[in-house]
Design a protein around this motif. Structure first.
Motif, PDB file in Angstrom:
ATOM      1  N   ARG A 103      22.071  58.027  71.108  1.00 27.57           N
ATOM      2  CA  ARG A 103      23.344  57.569  70.528  1.00 27.57           C
ATOM      3  C   ARG A 103      24.108  58.747  69.931  1.00 27.57           C
ATOM      4  N   LEU A 104      23.409  59.624  69.200  1.00 25.47           N
ATOM      5  CA  LEU A 104      24.062  60.786  68.596  1.00 25.47           C
ATOM      6  C   LEU A 104      24.558  61.764  69.650  1.00 25.47           C
ATOM      7  N   LEU A 105      23.823  61.894  70.728  1.00 27.55           N
ATOM      8  CA  LEU A 105      24.213  62.797  71.808  1.00 27.55           C
ATOM      9  C   LEU A 105      25.570  62.403  72.383  1.00 27.55           C
ATOM     10  N   GLY A 106      25.790  61.114  72.542  1.00 26.38           N
ATOM     11  CA  GLY A 106      27.064  60.629  73.078  1.00 26.38           C
ATOM     12  C   GLY A 106      28.106  60.344  72.010  1.00 26.38           C
ATOM     13  N   GLY A 107      27.690  60.284  70.752  1.00 23.13           N
ATOM     14  CA  GLY A 107      28.580  59.917  69.654  1.00 23.13           C
ATOM     15  C   GLY A 107      28.725  58.404  69.590  1.00 23.13           C
ATOM     16  N   TYR A 108      28.719  57.857  68.374  1.00 19.09           N
ATOM     17  CA  TYR A 108      28.853  56.405  68.256  1.00 19.09           C
ATOM     18  C   TYR A 108      29.440  56.019  66.904  1.00 19.09           C
ATOM     19  N   TRP A 109      30.101  54.872  66.903  1.00 20.17           N
ATOM     20  CA  TRP A 109      30.674  54.284  65.686  1.00 20.17           C
ATOM     21  C   TRP A 109      29.689  53.301  65.094  1.00 20.17           C
ATOM     22  N   GLN A 110      29.638  53.264  63.771  1.00 20.65           N
ATOM     23  CA  GLN A 110      28.875  52.243  63.072  1.00 20.65           C
ATOM     24  C   GLN A 110      29.775  51.682  61.983  1.00 20.65           C
ATOM     25  N   TYR A 111      29.811  50.366  61.895  1.00 23.12           N
ATOM     26  CA  TYR A 111      30.654  49.686  60.914  1.00 23.12           C
ATOM     27  C   TYR A 111      29.776  49.026  59.867  1.00 23.12           C
ATOM     28  N   PHE A 112      30.225  49.083  58.629  1.00 27.72           N
ATOM     29  CA  PHE A 112      29.493  48.487  57.526  1.00 27.72           C
ATOM     30  C   PHE A 112      30.395  47.416  56.926  1.00 27.72           C
ATOM     31  N   LYS A 113      30.010  46.161  57.109  1.00 28.01           N
ATOM     32  CA  LYS A 113      30.838  45.054  56.627  1.00 28.01           C
ATOM     33  C   LYS A 113      30.513  44.748  55.164  1.00 28.01           C
ATOM     34  N   PRO A 114      31.548  44.542  54.371  1.00 29.91           N
ATOM     35  CA  PRO A 114      31.316  44.162  52.976  1.00 29.91           C
ATOM     36  C   PRO A 114      30.865  42.705  52.886  1.00 29.91           C
TER      37      PRO A 114
END
Length: 144
Positions: free
Chosen positions: A22-33
């Motif tokens: 995942r880091l090799l390709g780059g990725y978004w992570q969302y943190f919902k409140p």
């Protein structure tokens, strides 16, 4: 077992690791409140690569500002939080030199440079689909 063989086995194990991929390709992570909070309050998103992490965060309540933070091994990681002068260039031809918060991620060799932004809307409106950021501080230039 030779050192070269051990290193090769470790490399193979690492390349099979899902987080590494995942880091090799780059990725978004969302943190919902929490659901009980107002829409847009206390939200955060981060984009991670092998080079580091860019975090977009918006606090809540009456404070309408936001933060754009960069985390990486190549950034200064001081013992105490401080304000430093940083030039942020997103490639639009208009780099900005401002004071930013610089601190270390506890227990790591990671430095963090955080920029205060007037609002989450201003932060998001200033972003493009693909951006290559350059940070310059103390005469040292870093790309993210």
């Amino acid at each position: 077992m030779t050192m070269a063989k051990i290193m090769l086995q470790d490399t193979v194990r690492m390349t099979d690791d899902p987080l590494y991929q995942r880091l090799l390709g780059g990725y978004w992570q969302y943190f919902k409140p929490a659901a009980r909070l107002k829409r847009g309050d206390y939200c955060m998103a981060a984009y991670g690569t092998l080079d580091g992490i860019i975090t977009l965060s918006a606090p809540g309540d009456d404070y309408r500002g936001a933060m754009l933070s960069f985390t990486a091994t190549g950034l200064p990681h001081p013992r105490k939080q401080s304000l430093i002068l940083v030039t942020l260039d997103d490639g639009d031809g208009n780099p900005s030199t401002v004071r930013a918060i610089n601190y270390a991620a506890s227990g790591t060799g990671l430095g963090i440079i955080a920029f205060a932004v007037p609002s989450a809307d201003a932060m998001l409106n200033g972003m493009k689909d693909a951006t290559h950021y350059k940070l310059t501080f103390d005469g040292i230039r870093r790309s993210k």
